[in-house]
Structures are given as C-alpha cells and as structure tokens.
Scaffold this motif. Sequence first.
Motif, mmCIF file in Angstrom:
data_model
loop_
_atom_site.group_PDB
_atom_site.id
_atom_site.type_symbol
_atom_site.label_atom_id
_atom_site.label_comp_id
_atom_site.label_asym_id
_atom_site.label_seq_id
_atom_site.Cartn_x
_atom_site.Cartn_y
_atom_site.Cartn_z
ATOM 1 N N ILE A 1 0.763 -1.237 -0.147
ATOM 2 C CA ILE A 1 0.042 -0.083 -0.099
ATOM 3 C C ILE A 1 0.928 1.398 -0.255
ATOM 4 N N THR A 2 0.554 1.936 -1.091
ATOM 5 C CA THR A 2 1.464 3.383 -1.111
ATOM 6 C C THR A 2 0.609 4.565 -1.078
ATOM 7 N N LYS A 3 1.017 5.646 -1.059
ATOM 8 C CA LYS A 3 0.400 6.884 -1.200
ATOM 9 C C LYS A 3 -0.479 6.954 -2.197
ATOM 10 N N GLU A 4 -0.035 6.337 -3.250
ATOM 11 C CA GLU A 4 -0.963 6.100 -4.381
ATOM 12 C C GLU A 4 -2.042 5.248 -4.650
ATOM 13 N N GLY A 5 -2.063 4.285 -3.557
ATOM 14 C CA GLY A 5 -3.080 3.183 -3.716
ATOM 15 C C GLY A 5 -2.192 2.108 -3.598
ATOM 16 N N ILE A 6 -2.816 0.606 -3.980
ATOM 17 C CA ILE A 6 -2.448 -0.523 -3.898
ATOM 18 C C ILE A 6 -1.364 -0.881 -5.137
#
Length: 195
Positions: free
Chosen positions: A35-40
């Motif tokens: 999980i990133t700041k941009e999504g999965i």
Amino acid sequence: MTVAPDSARQDDFQYRAMRDAVDQLGYGLPGKFEITKEGIVHDMMAPGGPHEVTVSRISRRLEREMPDELLAHTGTPDVEDGPGGIMRHPDVTVIAWDDLGVEGAVDPRAVLAAVEVVSRSNPDNDWVGKVRDYPLIGIPVYAVFDPRTGTGAVFSDIHATPEGPRYATRKDFVYGEDVTVAGWTVSTGGLPRYA
C-alpha cells in the motif's frame, strides 16, 4: 444538513479498506501487494533467479559487517505506518533483533535501512514509489540495486520539503564498486544481472 468525515478519519477508513483488500488478495493471488500513497501496488511476478540471488548476497554481505544485535532480514513481516497510510515490504530490512520480534508489522521508525532489488515487472515501484514513501515513513537509508542495468543508488538524509519528507542525498554506484548502506560498506562485485 450534511456532515462530512474529517480528512484524517476518511484517510484512515480508506487505508483500512485497502489493508483488508490486501489481506484478502494476498492469500489467493501470486506476487506481492503493498500500500502506497498512490494506492495498492501489485507486483505480479514472483521474484526468482537474479533477484533472489542479489537479495541473499546483499543480506549476507551486510550481516558480515554489522554487530550481532542487528540483522539484514529478508522475510516477513511488512513495514507498516498505518496512520501514514503506507505498508511496504522491503527485500532486505536492516533492523535490530528486538525490533523484529513483534506481532504484526514492523514499525518503520525501527528500520535502520531498507534495500530493494528492482523487479523486472515494476521498476517504478522501487525507483519512484519507494523513493517517495520510505522517507515519508521515516526509513533513514534506502538502497536500490538494479539488475537490469548493473547500477544502483543509496538515498539518505531525510529533510522537509513542501511535499513532505524527502531524501536529500543520492549516491549512485555501478556494480563492482563498494557501496555504503547505513554505515556498513559492502561489495557489489559478483551480483547477477537480468538476461
């Protein structure tokens, strides 16, 4: 009257939903989920060959230089900052034995360094996403080894920017050179390349 949730509660709700999805998907699909700041992010390819050899060699070379209370860990658990909405899984996590011996994910503030070996299937995850996310969660040193090109870089010195914490220093290297990761110098000689 409409009542909208505050931003922090909404962010926490979204993160929990992504975390639940990753937990469910991780049992039935190949590859690795983060999980990133941009999504999965889903790296569909299971690492093999040169990737795994590089991970193992870097781990062993680091451990030969480090004191006994530290290890260059290559397994689970994930490194997770729930409040920050980020869950990552470094290829190598430099951490104290005591900080690894916890239930669940590791606190990123306990990590001394993260090492990634660039995957063939999603190189931007290592060169862009993790360069952005690791300083956000407080990992002080991030080393990238790229078997595609036989090069890499070590990022360090987190500093504040208008977009959030970022690494201030980047030291590039070419396979065959010695590289310093969080104070320990290791050789990059003999690391395999992707064919």
